[in-house]
Write a protein that holds these residues in place. Structure first.
Motif, PDB file in Angstrom:
ATOM      1  N   ALA A 160       0.829  -1.209   0.000  1.00 56.70           N
ATOM      2  CA  ALA A 160       0.000   0.000   0.000  1.00 56.70           C
ATOM      3  C   ALA A 160       0.860   1.253   0.000  1.00 56.70           C
ATOM      4  CB  ALA A 160      -0.938  -0.009   1.208  1.00 56.70           C
TER       5      ALA A 160
ATOM      6  N   LEU B 150      -5.655   5.202  -5.894  1.00 54.81           N
ATOM      7  CA  LEU B 150      -6.972   5.365  -5.270  1.00 54.81           C
ATOM      8  C   LEU B 150      -6.904   6.469  -4.198  1.00 54.81           C
ATOM      9  CD1 LEU B 150      -9.890   4.289  -4.979  1.00 54.81           C
ATOM     10  CD2 LEU B 150      -9.040   2.720  -3.234  1.00 54.81           C
TER      11      LEU B 150
ATOM     12  N   PHE C 289      -3.053   1.051  -5.078  1.00 54.85           N
ATOM     13  CA  PHE C 289      -3.671   1.695  -3.921  1.00 54.85           C
ATOM     14  C   PHE C 289      -3.321   3.186  -3.838  1.00 54.85           C
ATOM     15  CE2 PHE C 289      -3.670   3.362   0.338  1.00 54.85           C
ATOM     16  CZ  PHE C 289      -5.015   3.202   0.630  1.00 54.85           C
TER      17      PHE C 289
ATOM     18  N   LEU D  77      -3.328  -4.391  -4.554  1.00 55.56           N
ATOM     19  CA  LEU D  77      -2.781  -3.224  -3.846  1.00 55.56           C
ATOM     20  C   LEU D  77      -1.780  -2.420  -4.666  1.00 55.56           C
ATOM     21  CD1 LEU D  77      -2.450  -4.697  -0.257  1.00 55.56           C
ATOM     22  CD2 LEU D  77      -3.984  -2.876  -1.000  1.00 55.56           C
TER      23      LEU D  77
END
Lengths: 382, 360
Positions: free
Chosen positions: A83, A263, A260, A257
């Motif tokens: 992440a 996002l 990530f 991930l």
């Protein structure tokens, strides 16, 4: 109900795993400069630093340098690192599948030789499976090994080998052959070797990907000699071994991930009080991610119990790649921009990279069609 | 592991009960307006509808997670009874110290826009406003509503629909969804009381959403089971259609969406009883994700079945019409997705990862 239902029991992380999370976050904060959104993330110094923390091969037996920690603790470590965009490439394959494969099928000598060096972050493995004419169909492997005095003589070509140019070893999947034999049986004699990439007769050529970057390679093997002690497992048992290796590969919590950070950037662009349509589009992605994480945690729990959740892993990878491929699609609807890979603005560069990387996601590590075939087999359809 | 032996035993016994009592005939008959009394009685005898209540209120202090797991089974069998509604009605009533009923109960308001008010009238109360699309209102022996009282939200218990204007309605699965209007309905003092224990309209709405999400995950399991079974039986071009890769790939997607729906509803179930804001966030994730799965999976289940799945005679429609109904009830998946999005945006980008990984 007649149909087998895939098992994803809810899993709650134990306190020691949550405690590790804090430690990992502190480590990431100390290495903030090393974090990035790019795929490469090859950083031997970072791998060595993780090795010093005992975070490579952390579930392995202590006698080989491991920490005998749980699969759930490893899950937390990996999800935090992914992440954050940590550069794991220099040890990731070794930690995820090569090491476990050696642990499972290797000789005592091999375990003692390789595992402590992997654990220290000193040894990079790559995956020697795909070939020019053998992608999803591994049985079509043509690379062949002939038994010779003191070892094996290997000829063939491997393709799409990520990071071969900066790896130390490959776990090579090939077929046994008789001297002079050019063609090998589809199912006969599959065998794995621990291949030292510095061996004479190996030539590694770059294959530049559509982003213009060098991750893939083609490996040419011409009369490469591999000594007896580097045979992994048994001659002819390669098919079982590679199936096990693929199970390690696919059950990792890394299939949803990679994007990530993008996002997170989209949440940043939306601001604290987005309109309903923006909130709903982002919320849908977050709901998918949270569900994937819960399923992946469940798989980690099954691994900890010693189960082999192969079908469940295929389900998570299939759903995970769909989710990741949707991220740039949703992004361009919510926050349109002309993508540019080298743009100064983080988001503009991210959408460029994610758009161009998207096709790879449902190809590597088992194509979408292969994974759905595995799921269909799990349903009893084939 | 998180699945307890008690839960497994409960699920097995619920499965057997529904397998036996919740036949296609029972579901079909309920759609013509006959309440499934025998099925209800059999379910009530297990004690499940009121099991979450404290023993002092006639319950068994059971885990909510077990009861939600039972709802998944009810969804699997398209059970035409207000099981979720009775559980929630009992929960609201007990939090206010109101009596519960042994019979089927229902609960409201189930829609965010409805307004109900309670005004003092001497020693008693007057109830005004609308509770729209209340499930099984006519069949319920007790209707438990949350209304705005003089000093906050209160629970009101009605013994049936007498005194209300009743407009019968149905969802597209043929389940009763009745609108009740109240124009200053006079009620005795003991019919209403303040809520406690964190029960509120918002809490009812989200638990209703989670109930529907969980029931949908069961209906998805049924649709998947039927599609996989049918594909193995149906022969075309000289072999079962399950042997065609195109069909296999579709079924794999259906299985993936079903697994995701079960996992997502469990995310919500695991959050029950924790911090209310966290509970709301995780239930929002559940309803958003399950609704998405319902849309994708219902389409595939029908595609695999071909024309037969489109008939009333074949039971697939019991599952799919419920999926299409339930995905909208207690808030649609886009509505809940917007709540998820609003929640993470309000906390800010740098809180996204900590929010996702926050321990229970």
């Amino acid at each position: 109900m007649a149909t087998p239902m895939f098992r994803f029991d809810p899993m709650t992380l134990p306190p020691e795993a949550e405690a590790l999370r804090g430690e990992v976050r502190a480590f990431i904060a100390d290495h903030a400069d090393a974090m990035s959104f790019s795929r490469s993330g090859f950083d031997r110094d970072f791998s060595r630093a993780m090795g010093r923390k005992g975070w490579i091969g952390m579930t392995w037996p202590k006698q080989y340098g491991g920490q005998e920690r749980s699969a759930l603790e490893r899950y937390v470590l990996i999800e935090e690192m992914l992440a954050a965009g940590a550069p794991l490439s220099a040890h990731y394959i070794s930690d995820r599948q090569s090491g476990p494969n050696i642990l499972r099928f290797g000789t005592e000598e091999q375990k003692r030789h390789f595992l402590p060096r992997i654990v220290a972050g000193e040894l990079t493995f790559c995956i020697g499976m795909s070939e020019p004419n053998s992608g999803s169909d591994l049985a079509g492997t043509r690379t062949r090994a002939v038994k010779v005095d003191g070892g094996y003589r290997i000829n063939g070509t491997k393709l799409w080998t990520s990071n071969a140019h900066r790896s130390d070893y490959a776990i090579l999947f090939c077929k046994m052959a008789q001297p002079g034999e050019e063609e090998v049986d589809r199912h006969g004699g599959a065998t794995q070797f621990l291949l030292d990439l510095k061996s004479p007769g190996i030539e590694i050529r770059p294959v530049i990907d559509l982003l213009g970057e060098h991750h893939f390679n083609e490996i040419f093997l011409t009369d490469v000699f591999v000594p007896d002690w580097l045979l992994l497992g048994k001659e002819g048992n390669g098919w079982n071994q590679v199936t096990s290796e693929l199970a390690f590969e696919r059950s990792a919590p890394d299939r949803f991930l990679a994007l990530f950070q993008m996002l997170r950037e989209m949440v940043r662009l939306a601001g604290p009080d987005p309109d309903r349509a923006t909130a709903a589009a982002l919320g849908k992605l977050v709901a998918q991610l949270a569900t994937l994480r819960s399923m992946s945690l469940s798989i980690a729990g099954m691994l900890q119990e010693g189960l082999q959740p192969n079908t469940e892993s295929a389900v998570v990878k299939d759903l995970g790649t769909r989710y990741e491929q949707d991220i740039p699609v949703v992004a361009r609807q919510l926050f349109p921009t002309e993508p540019e890979l080298e743009a100064v603005e983080t988001y503009v560069s991210m959408i460029a990279r994610s758009t161009m990387s998207a096709p790879r996601l449902s190809i590597q590590g088992g194509t979408r069609e292969i994974l759905r075939g595995i799921i269909a087999r799990g349903l009893g359809l084939r | 592991m998180a699945i307890r032996d008690e839960t497994r035993m409960l699920l097995e016994s619920m499965n057997r009960l529904f397998e036996d009592k919740c036949t296609k005939q029972v579901v079909d008959a309920a759609e013509t307006g006959q309440f499934a009394t025998d099925l209800w009685t059999a379910v009530a005898e297990t004690g499940v509808p009121l099991a979450a209540l404290p023993e002092s209120a006639g319950g068994a202090d059971a885990e909510w997670s077990d009861l939600f797991a039972a709802l998944r089974v009810a969804g699997r069998y398209a059970a035409p009874i207000p099981l979720a509604e009775t559980m929630l009605a009992g929960w609201v009533a007990a939090s206010a110290g109101l009596d519960v009923s042994d019979g089927p109960m229902t609960v409201g308001p189930v829609r965010a826009g409805d307004e109900l008010t309670l005004a003092r009238d001497g020693n008693g109360w007057r109830l005004s406003g609308t509770a729209s699309r209340v499930p099984y209102a006519k069949a319920a022996s007790r209707i438990v509503l949350i209304a705005d009282g003089p000093s906050g939200e209160m629970a009101v218990a009605l013994d049936g629909i007498a005194g209300a204007t009743h407009t019968a309605g149905k969802n597209i699965a043929g389940e009763p969804r009745d609108t009740l209007g109240f124009d200053g309905l006079a009620l005795p003092a003991e019919a209403a009381a303040p809520l406690s224990d964190g029960v509120s309209r918002a809490a009812l709405y989200r638990r209703g959403a989670l109930a529907r999400a969980t029931m949908m995950s069961g209906a998805l399991e049924r649709a998947m089971d039927m599609a996989v079974g049918y594909a193995q039986e149906r022969q075309q071009f000289g072999r079962p259609i399950s042997k065609f890769q195109a069909v296999q790939q579709n079924l794999a997607v259906l299985a993936g969406q079903t697994a995701a729906a079960v996992a997502a509803s469990n995310v919500g179930i695991e959050a029950l009883g924790g911090d209310p804001e966290r509970e709301e966030f995780l239930i929002a994730i559940a309803k958003a994700r399950v609704g998405e799965a319902a849309t994708l999976a219902a389409e595939i289940a029908h595609q695999v079945h071909g024309a037969i799945g489109f008939t009333r005679e074949y039971a697939l429609q019991h599952a799919t019409r419920r999926l299409w109904s339930w995905r909208e009830e207690f808030g649609s998946d886009p509505e809940w997705a917007a709540k998820v999005g609003a929640y993470v945006c309000a906390r800010g980008a740098d809180a996204l990862w900590p929010t996702l990984t926050e321990a229970a």
